[in-house]
Design an enzyme around this catalytic site. Structure first.
Site, PDB file in Angstrom:
ATOM      1  N   GLY A 477     -12.206 -18.557  -5.961  1.00  0.00           N
ATOM      2  CA  GLY A 477     -10.836 -18.931  -5.683  1.00  0.00           C
ATOM      3  C   GLY A 477     -10.527 -19.057  -4.212  1.00  0.00           C
ATOM      4  O   GLY A 477      -9.422 -19.455  -3.839  1.00  0.00           O
ATOM      5  N   GLN A 652      -6.405 -16.528   2.177  1.00  0.00           N
ATOM      6  CA  GLN A 652      -7.193 -15.310   2.062  1.00  0.00           C
ATOM      7  C   GLN A 652      -6.521 -14.138   2.774  1.00  0.00           C
ATOM      8  O   GLN A 652      -6.467 -13.019   2.254  1.00  0.00           O
ATOM      9  CB  GLN A 652      -8.587 -15.537   2.642  1.00  0.00           C
ATOM     10  CG  GLN A 652      -9.518 -16.297   1.734  1.00  0.00           C
ATOM     11  CD  GLN A 652     -10.020 -15.426   0.599  1.00  0.00           C
ATOM     12  OE1 GLN A 652     -10.876 -14.573   0.788  1.00  0.00           O
ATOM     13  NE2 GLN A 652      -9.467 -15.623  -0.583  1.00  0.00           N
ATOM     14  N   VAL A 716     -12.959 -13.473   6.798  1.00  0.00           N
ATOM     15  CA  VAL A 716     -11.511 -13.348   6.596  1.00  0.00           C
ATOM     16  C   VAL A 716     -11.116 -12.695   5.272  1.00  0.00           C
ATOM     17  O   VAL A 716      -9.963 -12.326   5.086  1.00  0.00           O
ATOM     18  CB  VAL A 716     -10.815 -14.728   6.694  1.00  0.00           C
ATOM     19  CG1 VAL A 716     -11.071 -15.370   8.039  1.00  0.00           C
ATOM     20  CG2 VAL A 716     -11.257 -15.654   5.573  1.00  0.00           C
ATOM     21  N   GLU A 718     -11.503  -9.824   3.711  1.00  0.00           N
ATOM     22  CA  GLU A 718     -11.114  -8.430   3.507  1.00  0.00           C
ATOM     23  C   GLU A 718     -10.288  -7.818   4.626  1.00  0.00           C
ATOM     24  O   GLU A 718      -9.608  -6.815   4.418  1.00  0.00           O
ATOM     25  CB  GLU A 718     -12.382  -7.591   3.261  1.00  0.00           C
ATOM     26  CG  GLU A 718     -13.062  -7.963   1.969  1.00  0.00           C
ATOM     27  CD  GLU A 718     -14.397  -7.275   1.775  1.00  0.00           C
ATOM     28  OE1 GLU A 718     -14.434  -6.267   1.059  1.00  0.00           O
ATOM     29  OE2 GLU A 718     -15.405  -7.752   2.318  1.00  0.00           O
TER      30      GLU A 718
END
Length: 753
Positions: A477, A652, A716, A718
Site C-alpha cells: 500500500g 507514509q 520513511v 516508520e
C-alpha cells in the site's frame, strides 16, 4: 541538494506520481490472497486453545465430523508430520522468520491461550467455522505466568547480538544523576498492542504432487519460501509464493505464523486446494503484536540545561515459545550529548503468544519515554523544550563517537517551529484556553535507524524502448512499485509509461523483506547497479558501430534521456543501437546477496550511524469538564533523505503519525491477568483512530540526500510514528499540568482537572 533541486535535476524522482496500481485496487481488480479460486477449493477454520499452558488430554471431534460438508478435522493425533521450526541463526536469515517455535499439530502442548490446536476443512467457509465451534478439547492445566506487570520485577538483562545492542555504558550515570543540580526520574508504562491490517492474514495453498503454489499476504517472500521448504521437506524451487498485493502489514506479516503453516498442512493432508482466512479474533490469537513495557528514564542536567546524565532502562516481554526483544532504548543511544549514559534492556518470558515486529518496534514506545522525560526536564528548568533539545544536540554519536551519516535535526526543528507558530505558545501549563477547552502545544523528536537488506534486481531493455524491472519485493500500500518505476525511468532516461515493474512473486530475483523502512533503498541499490550495467552494455554495442555518435565516449560523460544516451545534442536512442546490432533486448542484474549484505552492514556500522529523524509538533484541546482529549493541529518536519515520490512519502509519514496518535490516546490490548486471554480481540473494542480523531496532518521533509545511501534514500515508513506519542503527551502536560506516564492517555488518567 534540496527537494526543489532534486525535482529540477530529475524527470520523475521527487514528483508526486499517482500510484500505478491505484486503479486496480480501487476498482476491485486487484486480487488478494483470499480471492484466488481453484477447482475443488476447500475452506479451513482454526480451533483455539482456551488455557494458557498445559497439555491436551482429549479432543472430541465427532460432532464436527458429523456436520455435512466437513472434509477433515486435523489434530495432533492425525495430522501429517511437519518439521519443527529451525533454530535461529544469522547465517540463515530465513530462520528468523519463525513467528513461534511451536510445531503445530505435532504436539499436545499448549503454550498460550489461543494457540491453534485443530484445523477443520470443509466445502464452505461457514461450514468450517461452524464445525470448528463444535470441537471439544480437554486439558491438563499447568502453572502459567501471564501477567506482565507482576512479572516485570523478575526481568533479566537482555544480551546484545549482531543486530541490536541491549545496553550501553559511558561514564558513571548513576553518580552523575545523584550530583545533578536538576533531575527528573520517571517510570513509564505502555500496554501490549495488536496488529489490525485492513486485510487480515489469509492463505490459499495448492499442492500438485510435491509442488506448492501459495497465495499469501507476506512481507518477506524469500524467507517464507525458504521456511516452508524446510518445514515441509521440499526443494525451494518447488514452491512458488505469489504476493502481488498485501493489504497492510506493519510487521505483522513479516514472520511465518500458524495460519499459513496450517493452510499448507491442510492442503497436503486433504489433497485439495485450501483457503484459510483468519477472523479478526483469529489474528489476535495467532499473530504476535507489540510487547508491553515498563521504562525508567532519569535525566540529570546543570542549571543551563546541559545534560550530565541519561539513564534509560526497559523491561519488555517475549513468549516461552518465541518472540523478539524490542530495541526500546535504541533512540536514547543517539539523541542527546550526555557525558554519562546508562542504557539497559531486560526481558521476561510469559506464557503468551510471542510478540513480533510492529511499526517502529522499540523506537515507537522508547521515544515516548525519553521524549516525555526531556519535556518534563524542560518544565523543571524553565527552558523552552526545543531550546533544551538543541543545547544537547550532539555533533557525533554520544555513546561511541561515530559520525552521523546524515542528521539535520536542528533544521527540522527550526522549520517546524516557524511553520507551527511555536513562538505563540505560553509556556505556563494550563495558561492557554479556548472556551471550555484547555489548549496545549508539545514537541518531540522522531528517530528511526536506516537499513539496507539483501536484494537482487534484473532490468531488461528491449529494442522497442520498453523496460522491465524484476524483483520479488512487496507492495503493502505504500507505492513501492511506483517508486521503483520512477527510479528506473530516471536512471535509463525513458518515459514513465515505458517501464513495467514485476514484483510479489518468488519466481523473480529475490527481493528484500518489507520492513525496517529498508525496502525502497535496498531495491534501488540493485536497480541503479543493473541500470548502469545495462547502459554500459548499450554503449559497448554502439562503440562497435562505425557510424555511431557514441564511439569513443565514456559512460560517465553521457546522460540517459529521451530513450537513449546523449552528450549534449549528440547521441542515439536505445532502440536504434539495439536494432542496428541485431539485438531484440539486453538484460543486466544488480544487487547483493546475504553475504554481501552482512559484509556491508558490518562495514557501515563500524563507520556510521544512519537514521531518519524529525520534529513532531502537536496541539491538543482537553475538555476541562470531561477530560476528553482532541488533537487539533499537527506538523511533522522530517529528515528522510531523498524523496522518490512526494505523494507516497507524505502518505507514509501521515500514516505513521496516525498510528502514533492511536498509540498515545486509544490503542491497548486488554489481557485477562488470570487466564492470559485477550478480551478485546476486535475493532469494536480495540480502539484505533478514525477520521474524526485526526486533524489535517501537515507534513514536510527537508529533501537532503544521505551520501552514504543508495540515491541518498534514508527511509520513511516508520519514522513518522516515533516521537508522536510523546508529542501528544507533552501537549497534554502543557494543557493540563498533568504528566501522564501510562499509555494510552484516557479520561481516567486526567480527571479531575
Amino acid at each position: 541538494m534540496t527537494a526543489t533541486e532534486t525535482e529540477q535535476r530529475t524527470t520523475y524522482v521527487g514528483r508526486p506520481i499517482d500510484r500505478l496500481d491505484g486503479r486496480a485496487k480501487t476498482t476491485g481488480e486487484a486480487k488478494y490472497a483470499a480471492e484466488h479460486s481453484y477447482p475443488g477449493l476447500a475452506y479451513a477454520a482454526l480451533v483455539h486453545a482456551t488455557i494458557p499452558r498445559g497439555r491436551i488430554t482429549g479432543m472430541d471431534t465427532a460432532a464436527a465430523r458429523a456436520v455435512p460438508g466437513v472434509i477433515e478435522v486435523l489434530t495432533h493425533e492425525n495430522a501429517p508430520a511437519m518439521k519443527p521450526a529451525p533454530k535461529q541463526s544469522m547465517l540463515n536469515l530465513s530462520s528468523l522468520a519463525s513467528g513461534t517455535s511451536v510445531n503445530y499439530l505435532a504436539t499436545d502442548e499448549v503454550h498460550w491461550n489461543g494457540q491453534p490446536v485443530a484445523v477443520v476443512v470443509a466445502e464452505t467457509l461457514e461450514t468450517a467455522r461452524h464445525a470448528a465451534s463444535l470441537v471439544r478439547t480437554t486439558y491438563q492445566e499447568l502453572p502459567a505466568v501471564v501477567d506482565f506487570a507482576s512479572e516485570a520485577p523478575n526481568a533479566t538483562p537482555q544480551k546484545s547480538n549482531a543486530i541490536a545492542e541491549a545496553g550501553a555504558d559511558k561514564g558513571d550515570a548513576p553518580a552523575a544523576l545523584a550530583a545533578a543540580p536538576v533531575a527528573v526520574d520517571l517510570l513509564f508504562t505502555t500496554p501490549p498492542h495488536n496488529h489490525n491490517a485492513i486485510e487480515p492474514h489469509a492463505t490459499t495453498a495448492v499442492w500438485e504432487g510435491d509442488r506448492l503454489t501459495l497465495h499469501e499476504g507476506t512481507q518477506n517472500i524469500a524467507w517464507l519460501r525458504s521456511h516452508l521448504a524446510y518445514r515441509f521437506g521440499v526443494p525451494e524451487r518447488n514452491i512458488r509464493v505469489l504476493s502481488p498485493y498485501v493489504g497492510g502489514g506493519f510487521g505483522g506479516k513479516g514472520s511465518v505464523w500458524a495460519g499459513v503453516l496450517l493452510a499448507v498442512l491442510a492442503a497436503r493432508a486433504t489433497g485439495r486446494p485450501v483457503r484459510l482466512a483468519l477472523t479478526r479474533e483469529g489474528v489476535y490469537h495467532t499473530v504476535g503484536g507489540r510487547t508491553p513495557s515498563t521504562q525508567r528514564v532519569a535525566l540529570g542536567a546543570d542549571a543551563d540545561g546541559r545534560l550530565t546524565a541519561l539513564i534509560h532502562t526497559s523491561v519488555s516481554r517475549t513468549g516461552r515459545a518465541g518472540g523478539l526483544p524490542e530495541q526500546i532504548t535504541s533512540a536514547s543511544r543517539h539523541l542527546y550529548a550526555a557525558p554519562n549514559i546508562h542504557l539497559q534492556q531486560s526481558l521476561v518470558q510469559l506464557d503468551a503468544l510471542p510478540n513480533t515486529y510492529m511499526r517502529a518496534p522499540g523506537e515507537s514506545i522508547g521515544t515516548f519515554a525519553v521524549e516525555s522525560a526531556m519535556d518534563e526536564l524542560a518544565f523543571e528548568l524553565g527552558i523552552d523544550p526545543i531550546e533544551l533539545r538543541m543545547r544537547n544536540e550532539p555533533e557525533r554519536n554520544p555513546v561511541d563517537g561515530k559520525r552521523f551519516a546524515h542528521r539535520m535535526l536542528r533544521e527540522a526543528y527550526a522549520l517546524g517551529a516557524e511553520r507551527f507558530g511555536w513562538h505563540e505558545r505560553d509556556p505556563r501549563p494550563g495558561s492557554m484556553r479556548d472556551g471550555r477547552w484547555l489548549v496545549g502545544m508539545g514537541v518531540a523528536t522522531a528517530y528511526h535507524p536506516s537499513w539496507q537488506m539483501p536484494a537482487k534486481v534484473t532490468v531488461r531493455l528491449s529494442a522497442d524502448g520498453t523496460v522491465v524491472v524484476r524483483s520479488a519485493f512487496h507492495e503493502m500500500g505504500m507505492g513501492a512499485a511506483t517508486a521503483q518505476t520512477q527510479i528506473a525511468a530516471d536512471e535509463l532516461g525513458v518515459p514513465l509509461e515505458a517501464v513495467r515493474v514485476e514484483y510479489g512473486d518468488s519466481d523473480l530475483p529475490p527481493g528484500p523483506g518489507a520492513g525496517g523502512s529498508a525496502q525502497t533503498a535496498s531495491v534501488a541499490a540493485g536497480l541503479v547497479a543493473a541500470s548502469r550495467k545495462l547502459k554500459q552494455s548499450v554503449l559497448a554495442l554502439a562503440r562497435r558501430s562505425a557510424g555511431s555518435p557514441l564511439r569513443g565516449r565514456k559512460l560517465d560523460d553521457l546522460e540517459a534521456r529521451d530513450g537513449g544516451l546523449y552528450q549534449g545534442s549528440r547521441g542515439e536512442t536505445y532502440a536504434a543501437i539495439l536494432t542496428r546490432a541485431g539485438r531484440d533486448h539486453l538484460v543486466a542484474e544488480g544487487g547483493v546477496g546475504v553475504l554481501g549484505f552482512l559484509a556491508k552492514t558490518i562495514r557501515d556500522r563500524r563507520n556510521w550511524v544512519k537514521a531518519a529523524c524529525g520534529a513532531q509538533f502537536c496541539e491538543v484541546r482537553v475538555d476541562r469538564d470531561t477530560g476528553e482529549v482532541r488533537v487539533s493541529r499537527w506538523l511533522g518536519v522530517f529528515d528522510v533523505g531523498t524523496v522518490i515520490n512526494a505523494k507516497t512519502t507524505a502518505s507514509q509519514l501521515r500514516g505513521g503519525i496516525v498510528m502514533g496518535i492511536g498509540l498515545a490516546l486509544s490503542e491497548e490490548t486488554l489481557v485477562d491477568h488470570r487466564t492470559g486471554r485477550i478480551v478485546n480481540p476486535s475493532l469494536a473494542e480495540y480502539h484505533v483512530p478514525v477520521h474524526a480523531d485526526i486533524p489535517h496532518l501537515d507534513v514536510h521533509y527537508l529533501g537532503e540526500p544521505d551520501p552514504t545511501m543508495p540515491l541518498g534514500l534514508i527511509g520513511v515508513g516508520e519514522v513518522g510514528i516515533t516521537g508522536a506519542a510523546a508529542a501528544v503527551a507533552n501537549a497534554v502536560r502543557h494543557a493540563t499540568g498533568k504528566r501522564v506516564l501510562d499509555l494510552p492517555i484516557t479520561l481516567d488518567k486526567l480527571l479531575p482537572l
